[in-house]
Design an enzyme around this catalytic site. Sequence first.
Site, PDB file in Angstrom:
ATOM      1  CE  LYS A  69       8.970  53.134  21.416  1.00 55.71           C
ATOM      2  NZ  LYS A  69       9.506  51.797  21.677  1.00 55.71           N
ATOM      3  NE  ARG A 114       9.283  47.732  20.434  1.00 51.89           N
ATOM      4  CZ  ARG A 114      10.467  48.233  20.146  1.00 51.89           C
ATOM      5  NH1 ARG A 114      11.569  47.523  20.348  1.00 51.89           N
ATOM      6  NH2 ARG A 114      10.560  49.464  19.660  1.00 51.89           N
ATOM      7  CD  GLN A 142      14.286  43.350  26.858  1.00 56.59           C
ATOM      8  OE1 GLN A 142      13.899  42.288  26.354  1.00 56.59           O
ATOM      9  NE2 GLN A 142      13.428  44.351  27.089  1.00 56.59           N
ATOM     10  N   GLY A 226      21.347  44.170  22.889  1.00 52.66           N
ATOM     11  CA  GLY A 226      21.911  45.407  23.433  1.00 52.66           C
ATOM     12  C   GLY A 226      22.339  46.452  22.424  1.00 52.66           C
ATOM     13  CG  ASP A 228      19.348  50.164  20.862  1.00 52.82           C
ATOM     14  OD1 ASP A 228      20.474  50.633  21.135  1.00 52.82           O
ATOM     15  OD2 ASP A 228      18.356  50.358  21.580  1.00 52.82           O
ATOM     16  CE  LYS A 232      23.144  51.716  23.280  1.00 51.09           C
ATOM     17  NZ  LYS A 232      21.782  51.354  23.733  1.00 51.09           N
TER      18      LYS A 232
END
Length: 338
Positions: A69, A114, A142, A226, A228, A232
């Site tokens: 991807k 997903r 999301q 949030g 990832d 963050k």
Amino acid sequence: MKTLLLKKEEVAQLICMREVIAAVEEAFVAFSGGQVEQPDYIGIHLPPPRGEIDFKLGYYRANEVISMKASSGGFPDNPRTYGLPTNMGTILLFDGQTCALTCVMDGSLITGLRTGAAGAVSVKALARKDAKTVTSIGTGIQARLQIRAISEVMAIEEIHAWDNHPETLAKYKADIEREFGIPVVMAASKEDAVRRADILVTTTRGKGTLVEAGWVKPGTHIVAIGTDQQGKQEFEPEIFRNAKIVNDSIAQCVTKGETWHPLNAHIITKDDIHGEIGEILAGKKPGRENDDEITIFDSTGMAIQDNTTASRIYRNALENGVGAFFEFFTQPPERHHA
């Protein structure tokens, strides 16, 4: 052999959220069961004002599919200057036996679907059976997908929502109530919203401590979406001290996920991580063991989730005659021996 091309509108009609949840459950069990080859993903940050492009690659032994991807985001000039979306995605599927390209599909919907499904899978495995209220910190796309997925696995009686943009929050309330018929309470503060949660879902861009430890009541299940990548954060690390910590991938979460922060602050050690969600789904480790536990599902997102979801879409397309085939490979001429 021909390659199938699936556009965004076709992808949307080829899978429902219940199927995505099943695909993500399969992905988690396969990953924790050693059935997956999944290298670290690669990200390239492009010079401003452009954003980034990430590449995630996975091979699943059971379905003999290799997926790749490419997903890009943060390109603010795209719509006005180029007539393109700000965020885009493409998925390539390859046959594991031959490495031939079997499918090219739009990937812009799959990441969101997903990821939403992953939250629902964690609710099934870790939330209290009498959970009724969901709190959503963040009210973007999301956040909506999390509600769509979670509502497939439990009856949500009420949602408490908070966002630092009042107009975004008001639109979320109107959209959710119209689509799902679930009452949405626009919280006066983050603290008030968190204190009311049986299930707490965070889907922000993870720019600092949004949720404090003192706000989280016993028995809460946290779906941490949030964070990832490094830099963050959504939670005060102290929340992890006495919680049951479950990761999608321990290898990813200890370097890129919310779990990194309490590890870095020496509040927990790696031994304090209960396990991966796939181990719980496979019955190798227990899920929730009492109604007072605070459970945390740290989700960083994995290539294998894209693999199993895209594979189902491809299979559904073949069965329903959707998409367009094109000749990507030509058969090499036969060699004649003297």
